[in-house]
Design a protein around this motif. Structure first.
Motif, PDB file in Angstrom:
ATOM      1  N   VAL A 173       1.208 -76.822  15.336  1.00  0.00           N
ATOM      2  CA  VAL A 173       0.363 -75.469  15.293  1.00  0.00           C
ATOM      3  C   VAL A 173       0.637 -74.755  14.381  1.00  0.00           C
ATOM      4  O   VAL A 173       0.076 -74.902  13.384  1.00  0.00           O
ATOM      5  CB  VAL A 173       0.614 -74.396  16.499  1.00  0.00           C
ATOM      6  CG1 VAL A 173       0.330 -73.293  16.378  1.00  0.00           C
ATOM      7  CG2 VAL A 173       0.837 -75.494  17.745  1.00  0.00           C
ATOM      8  N   VAL A 194       2.122 -75.674  11.067  1.00  0.00           N
ATOM      9  CA  VAL A 194       1.972 -76.431   9.669  1.00  0.00           C
ATOM     10  C   VAL A 194       0.181 -76.151  10.239  1.00  0.00           C
ATOM     11  O   VAL A 194       0.062 -77.191   8.926  1.00  0.00           O
ATOM     12  CB  VAL A 194       2.785 -77.659   9.584  1.00  0.00           C
ATOM     13  CG1 VAL A 194       4.200 -77.736   9.306  1.00  0.00           C
ATOM     14  CG2 VAL A 194       2.074 -78.672  11.050  1.00  0.00           C
ATOM     15  N   ASP A 195       0.105 -76.227  10.663  1.00  0.00           N
ATOM     16  CA  ASP A 195      -2.120 -77.021  11.049  1.00  0.00           C
ATOM     17  C   ASP A 195      -2.394 -77.691  11.293  1.00  0.00           C
ATOM     18  O   ASP A 195      -2.908 -78.644  10.678  1.00  0.00           O
ATOM     19  CB  ASP A 195      -2.224 -75.697  10.234  1.00  0.00           C
ATOM     20  CG  ASP A 195      -4.362 -75.504  10.260  1.00  0.00           C
ATOM     21  OD1 ASP A 195      -3.854 -76.262  11.135  1.00  0.00           O
ATOM     22  OD2 ASP A 195      -4.766 -74.994   9.239  1.00  0.00           O
ATOM     23  N   TRP A 236      -4.043 -80.013  12.598  1.00  0.00           N
ATOM     24  CA  TRP A 236      -5.172 -80.811  12.740  1.00  0.00           C
ATOM     25  C   TRP A 236      -5.715 -80.701  11.725  1.00  0.00           C
ATOM     26  O   TRP A 236      -6.467 -81.608  11.332  1.00  0.00           O
ATOM     27  CB  TRP A 236      -5.797 -80.086  13.645  1.00  0.00           C
ATOM     28  CG  TRP A 236      -5.795 -80.047  15.033  1.00  0.00           C
ATOM     29  CD1 TRP A 236      -5.158 -79.136  16.213  1.00  0.00           C
ATOM     30  CD2 TRP A 236      -5.253 -81.326  15.747  1.00  0.00           C
ATOM     31  NE1 TRP A 236      -4.461 -80.101  17.405  1.00  0.00           N
ATOM     32  CE2 TRP A 236      -5.232 -81.605  16.720  1.00  0.00           C
ATOM     33  CE3 TRP A 236      -6.220 -83.242  15.383  1.00  0.00           C
ATOM     34  CZ2 TRP A 236      -5.190 -82.655  18.186  1.00  0.00           C
ATOM     35  CZ3 TRP A 236      -6.207 -84.452  16.744  1.00  0.00           C
ATOM     36  CH2 TRP A 236      -5.430 -84.018  17.201  1.00  0.00           C
ATOM     37  N   SER A 237      -5.616 -79.631  11.001  1.00  0.00           N
ATOM     38  CA  SER A 237      -6.375 -79.829   9.220  1.00  0.00           C
ATOM     39  C   SER A 237      -5.279 -80.279   9.036  1.00  0.00           C
ATOM     40  O   SER A 237      -6.589 -81.095   7.586  1.00  0.00           O
ATOM     41  CB  SER A 237      -6.380 -78.225   8.713  1.00  0.00           C
ATOM     42  OG  SER A 237      -6.732 -77.147   9.749  1.00  0.00           O
ATOM     43  N   GLN A 249      -7.893 -83.419   6.964  1.00  0.00           N
ATOM     44  CA  GLN A 249      -7.867 -83.686   5.344  1.00  0.00           C
ATOM     45  C   GLN A 249      -7.252 -84.922   4.637  1.00  0.00           C
ATOM     46  O   GLN A 249      -7.905 -85.935   4.326  1.00  0.00           O
ATOM     47  CB  GLN A 249      -7.152 -82.390   4.927  1.00  0.00           C
ATOM     48  CG  GLN A 249      -7.147 -83.028   3.438  1.00  0.00           C
ATOM     49  CD  GLN A 249      -6.395 -81.435   2.759  1.00  0.00           C
ATOM     50  OE1 GLN A 249      -5.548 -80.776   3.216  1.00  0.00           O
ATOM     51  NE2 GLN A 249      -6.897 -81.098   1.356  1.00  0.00           N
TER      52      GLN A 249
END
Length: 216
Positions: free
Chosen positions: A199, A201-202, A204-205, A209
């Motif tokens: 979460v 380190v974000d 899913w993004s 990407q």
């Protein structure tokens, strides 16, 4: 006149049969000739690396993979629509010409993502005449080479995803062992830390990407 009528009816039946055949093969085409394979494997690696069992659900993983597949393949689908589907709907080309025109953008996409080594492997196993250009390579040879290349790329990305989570598991297991708490499952302790890291380190993004840009 009856002969011409019978021939026309037979031709229509054959066209309907071919259309039904293409529609029945559509799921296989979507899975094996697009970016879906790489995307769904990478997202499955993410779920396994987190160790969250059935979260996110498999249906959600497949749904997100389909959406990302359409996002990645949109230039190819747009070219198929312009060069094959719309001219066929407007009766400008025959269905044979439409299939040929639709095949070319997919072949171009697959050639771009396929490794030369994998392509050479299936060319040699098919025992066809040595091709001089990509156009000489049949589609039935290109598709398995493309799938193998996609699986290899997906596993390479999956390996990179697994490393940080594996380090967390090792640290937690070593800590519990040094504290003499060997009966406590390390996964129970490491899971919250892995979710927190993902979460922060974000995750899913970053994953989306990475997998989308890998097709550029």
């Amino acid at each position: 006149m009856n002969i011409a009528l019978d021939f026309g009816q037979t031709s229509s039946v054959v066209q309907i049969f071919l259309l039904l055949t293409v529609l029945s093969l559509a799921p296989s085409i979507l899975v094996l000739m697009t970016s879906f394979t790489r995307i769904v494997v990478v997202l499955s690696f993410v779920r396994n690396a987190l160790g969250t069992q059935q979260l996110p659900p498999a249906l959600l993983v497949i749904g997100l993979s389909l959406l990302l597949t359409f996002f990645v393949m949109m230039p190819t689908f747009s070219e198929i629509n312009s060069n094959a589907l719309q001219p066929y709907i407007n009766n400008e080309i025959t269905h044979e010409e439409a299939l040929t025109a639709a095949e070319q953008p997919l072949r171009a996409f697959m050639f771009k993502q396929t490794r030369e080594k994998d392509l050479e492997l299936f060319v040699n196993m098919s025992k066809i005449e040595q091709p001089r250009t990509y156009g000489d390579i049949p589609t039935y040879v290109l598709i398995p080479a493309f799938v193998i290349s996609e699986l290899k790329t997906a596993f390479q990305i999956g390996f990179a995803i697994f490393i940080p989570f594996m380090i967390i598991d090792m640290i937690v297991a070593s800590t519990l062992m040094s504290m003499g708490m060997m009966m406590l499952p390390p996964m129970m302790i490491s899971l919250p830390f892995k979710i927190l890291l993902f979460v922060l380190v974000d995750g899913w993004s970053l994953v989306v990407q990475s997998v989308v840009t890998s097709f550029r």
